[in-house]
Each structure stands twice: as C-alpha cells, then as structure tokens.
Motif scaffolding. Structure first.
Motif, mmCIF file in Angstrom:
data_model
loop_
_atom_site.group_PDB
_atom_site.id
_atom_site.type_symbol
_atom_site.label_atom_id
_atom_site.label_comp_id
_atom_site.label_asym_id
_atom_site.label_seq_id
_atom_site.Cartn_x
_atom_site.Cartn_y
_atom_site.Cartn_z
ATOM 1 N N UNK A 1 -13.689 3.620 3.612
ATOM 2 C CA UNK A 1 -13.387 2.261 3.160
ATOM 3 C C UNK A 1 -13.028 2.343 1.679
ATOM 4 N N UNK A 2 -11.744 2.350 1.361
ATOM 5 C CA UNK A 2 -11.349 2.543 -0.041
ATOM 6 C C UNK A 2 -11.697 1.349 -0.909
ATOM 7 N N UNK A 3 -11.911 1.635 -2.183
ATOM 8 C CA UNK A 3 -12.024 0.574 -3.174
ATOM 9 C C UNK A 3 -10.623 -0.011 -3.381
ATOM 10 N N UNK A 4 -10.515 -1.323 -3.300
ATOM 11 C CA UNK A 4 -9.240 -1.997 -3.521
ATOM 12 C C UNK A 4 -9.083 -2.263 -5.019
ATOM 13 N N UNK A 5 -7.996 -1.732 -5.595
ATOM 14 C CA UNK A 5 -7.755 -1.922 -7.024
ATOM 15 C C UNK A 5 -6.310 -2.369 -7.260
ATOM 16 N N UNK A 6 -6.120 -3.087 -8.349
ATOM 17 C CA UNK A 6 -4.784 -3.561 -8.692
ATOM 18 C C UNK A 6 -4.300 -2.897 -9.977
ATOM 19 N N UNK B 1 -8.859 -3.109 4.531
ATOM 20 C CA UNK B 1 -8.440 -1.803 5.031
ATOM 21 C C UNK B 1 -9.212 -1.463 6.296
ATOM 22 N N UNK B 2 -8.560 -0.849 7.265
ATOM 23 C CA UNK B 2 -9.210 -0.487 8.524
ATOM 24 C C UNK B 2 -9.943 0.848 8.400
ATOM 25 N N UNK B 3 -11.173 0.880 8.869
ATOM 26 C CA UNK B 3 -11.967 2.110 8.841
ATOM 27 C C UNK B 3 -11.404 3.126 9.829
ATOM 28 N N UNK B 4 -11.504 4.392 9.451
ATOM 29 C CA UNK B 4 -11.082 5.467 10.349
ATOM 30 C C UNK B 4 -9.616 5.806 10.273
ATOM 31 N N UNK B 5 -8.846 5.080 9.464
ATOM 32 C CA UNK B 5 -7.408 5.365 9.377
ATOM 33 C C UNK B 5 -7.130 6.525 8.445
ATOM 34 N N UNK B 6 -7.820 6.541 7.311
ATOM 35 C CA UNK B 6 -7.732 7.647 6.348
ATOM 36 C C UNK B 6 -9.157 7.929 5.886
ATOM 37 N N UNK B 7 -9.589 9.173 6.028
ATOM 38 C CA UNK B 7 -10.945 9.559 5.661
ATOM 39 C C UNK B 7 -10.889 10.546 4.497
ATOM 40 N N UNK B 8 -11.685 10.270 3.480
ATOM 41 C CA UNK B 8 -11.810 11.139 2.314
ATOM 42 C C UNK B 8 -13.153 11.860 2.423
ATOM 43 N N UNK B 9 -13.130 13.187 2.481
ATOM 44 C CA UNK B 9 -14.373 13.940 2.625
ATOM 45 C C UNK B 9 -14.995 14.225 1.265
ATOM 46 N N UNK B 10 -16.299 14.003 1.182
ATOM 47 C CA UNK B 10 -17.030 14.167 -0.070
ATOM 48 C C UNK B 10 -17.723 15.544 -0.128
#
Length: 404
Positions: free
Chosen positions: A143-148, A395-404
């Motif tokens: 779930x990305x942080x939404x920024x402008x 944003x929809x979950x599971x569409x793009x995953x960032x691994x930590x």
C-alpha cells in the motif's frame, strides 16, 4: 531535493492480476469480504487476512508471520512473480468521472526525516508501532504512500509518451475502475526521471503518514538495510489529486433542546432553514446541517474578518471550535464514540438517513479542503484536525509489492 529509486517489484502474472488485486481490507463490507475469501483463492486478501479460513484469534506477531508465510506461498505458486530488473512503474486509474496517472517508486526515508517529504497529519503512536511490526515481520509493503509534486510539464510529457506504449497489464475492477501499469526498466530513462525529481524541492504526503513514520522506525532498527531505507510510494501531480471532505455525525445534542441549540449557533453563524431541500455548501466557511427532519445553511459570521492563520481558517477547525467542542462537548475527534464521519464521496442523503433512523441527532456537511491548504499547513509545520480530508486515488493491494 526529492530522491526516488527503482526497485524489483513483485507483481501478479498478467493472467491473474484482476483476480489477485484487492481494495484495502477496511473498504469491504462483511458480506463482500466473505465472498472474496470464500470464492476467490487468488485474492490478495488471503495474504492480508491469512487467519480467516479458521476464524482463529491470534497475537499480532503471529498474524504478521502468517501474512509473511502466505505471501511466500503466493510466490511459490507463481501467483506473484518478481521482476528481474529494477524499475519504476507508471500506474493509471480511470473511473467514470476521474483519471489518475502517477509513478510508483521507492521514496527516501531520509527525505521524510529532513522534511523534504512534508507532512500535514498527526499520527497515533500505537498505529505507527503496529505498522512497523507488520512491515518487520511481513517483509513487504503493497500500500504505497500517496504523495504529490508540483505540476510539471516535463514530467507530464514524459509520462504521456511512456503511456503510448502497450501496458504491461490492463484490467477492470468490480468498482468499474480500469487499471493500467507500465514498467520502465531502461536505466537511461530511470536516471533521467530521477534527475528531474532531484530538482523538485518538496513532496507532500496526501495519504499514508502512519506508513512513513513506521518506515522511519524500521529503518532505524535496520540501518544497514537499503530496502528499509525506502518506502513504496505513488507520486501524482497535485493538479490531479481529488480531495473530498469528511462530514460529521453526532449522536446527541449534549442536553440542548433544538430551539436552544439553534439559538446558540446564531452567535457564530447566520442560520437559514432549508427545510427538506438537501443543502451542500458551495464555498468555504459555509456549512450544512441536518437536524430533526430539516436541512440548514450555516454561514460563518467572522468570514469577513478572518485571520491569515491557515489552520484557524480551515472549515474543520472552525466547526470544531464553534460547535463540536463548546456546544456538543466533543474534545477528542479521534476517539469520542459520540461522533462518526462520512466521506464526501457518500451522498448527503446517507447522512440524512442515519439521522432520521435515530442513530444520530445531528449531521454537519462541510466544504472540501484543497491541495493548497494541505501544502500551506505542511510548509508551516501545522497539523490538520483528524478526519479533515478523504483523498483519492486509492491504490489496490497486491498490484505492486515492494519487499523490505
């Protein structure tokens, strides 16, 4: 200056993406959630809520480890596959009334700490700690942080040119939104757009303050881990973001009779009875009210002599200081059980219905804030009152995953 990085995203395969991606867990009704989890084994909801099948109650840490394991299962089954090269991604959402296009990147936790990434919302410590533990044990973020960022013709033209190519995937959701994703893994293109963003002085968080603060704590715990020094982010031009209001519903009048309450309002507002005509404010410092079967227009009397204080001029602050606190004795906007909120995406007839049914005594309808107010608050290190804005896109979950 703003720093962005590419990353090797984990994504659903093209044939499964429409079945995998999901809305935020909290957005589903109980019936919708049950249907998804019972009949769609590919839904990312199974990763987010792995204990659902057995309806078991577990500790937070055990649940987070189950999330991690279920995520690994999805990878082993090739439902989710990692890209071979670091990339940035362009994501576009088209709804019936709106179109949003932005960049999915890794953003710098250091930028958050040094205020290159600016905040306008107060966070809750317990939520930050829970999110930090979730990220630590799950080892991913989707779930990305939404920024402008400020409107920028160079970025706009670059995005337009990239989106003329065939998208990596295209799918529609049950909410009748069409989603597109383009992968940009050419090192020269990535370097070019990184250079453009390095000239942008500030990015502004629109949604996701708790996630960024949790990422800060995680990076402090693992200072040598570069993945944890960045966070999944969705960057969108400020002219395309959509800001809705949160309307207020209050369960009782705190002992006031209707005539006495309206009389008390008149010290700060011009009160006009609209009877059965639903009233939606058309300008700042105008408010709607629904009380005892009638709509009212409330016009703030001090609007002609307003100060230059951006916080005090916020409609959410005005209604708090003139009505919610002094008349209705609501101090804690986050935790007081006598107040609830409806996003401006919902019809004011929903607010009317809840009052008519007796769940609430009165409803207040606000005019939405705008991105300039959000930026002004962030620039002055000021904090918006809770539930001031409902911001899209989501944003929809599971569409793009960032691994930590």
């Amino acid at each position: 200056m703003a720093k962005i990085i590419p990353f090797q995203a984990v994504r659903p395969t093209r044939d499964k993406v429409s079945l995998v991606t999901c809305r935020s867990y909290e957005d589903y009704t109980t019936a919708e959630l049950a249907a998804q989890l019972d009949f769609n084994p590919l839904s990312f909801l199974h990763v987010i809520k792995p204990a659902y099948t057995n309806q078991e109650k577990v500790t937070f840490e055990k649940r987070y480890r189950q999330v991690h394991q279920k995520y690994q299962d999805f990878k082993l089954e090739n439902i989710l596959v990692q890209d071979k090269k670091p990339a940035i991604y362009i994501h576009q959402i088209i709804t019936k009334t709106q179109s949003y296009t932005g960049l999915i990147v890794g953003s710098s936790v250091a930028d958050y700490c040094n205020n290159t990434i600016k905040k306008h919302e107060e966070t809750l410590d317990y939520r930050v700690r829970l999110l930090k533990e979730y990220m630590k044990h799950a080892e991913f973020n989707t779930e990305p942080v939404l920024m402008t960022y400020p409107d920028n013709k160079i970025i706009e033209n670059w995005i337009f040119n990239q989106t003329q190519k065939l998208a990596d995937f295209e799918f529609s959701s049950t909410k009748k939104e069409t989603n597109y994703l383009w992968k940009i893994d050419d090192p020269l293109e990535i370097s070019w757009i990184q250079n453009i963003f390095s000239k942008i002085p500030s990015l502004y968080i629109a949604d996701g303050h708790h996630r960024f603060q949790a990422a800060q704590l995680l990076s402090q715990e693992f200072p040598q881990d570069n993945n944890k020094a960045h966070l999944l982010s969705y960057l969108i031009s400020e002219n395309t973001i959509k800001v809705y209001e949160f309307n207020r519903l209050v369960r009782d009048l705190n002992g006031w009779s209707k005539p006495a309450f309206i009389a008390a309002l008149e010290s700060n507002f011009i009160v006009e009875n609209k009877d059965q005509q639903p009233y939606q404010p058309t300008a700042k410092q105008e408010f709607g009210m629904y009380l005892d079967g009638a709509f009212y227009k409330l016009t703030y009397r001090n609007r002609a002599t307003k100060t230059h204080d951006v916080l005090e001029n916020l409609d959410t602050q005005i209604i708090y200081h003139t009505i919610l606190l002094p008349l209705l004795a609501i101090q804690d906007l986050r935790n007081d059980e006598r107040i609830e909120y409806l996003s401006g995406k919902q019809s004011i007839l929903e607010l009317k219905q809840q009052v008519d049914e007796g769940s609430f005594a009165v409803g207040f309808i606000l005019y939405p804030s705008n991105i300039n107010e959000i930026k002004a608050l962030a620039d002055n290190n000021l904090i918006m009152p809770p539930k001031s804005t409902y911001i899209e896109p989501k944003f929809r979950s599971g569409m793009v995953v960032y691994e930590l």
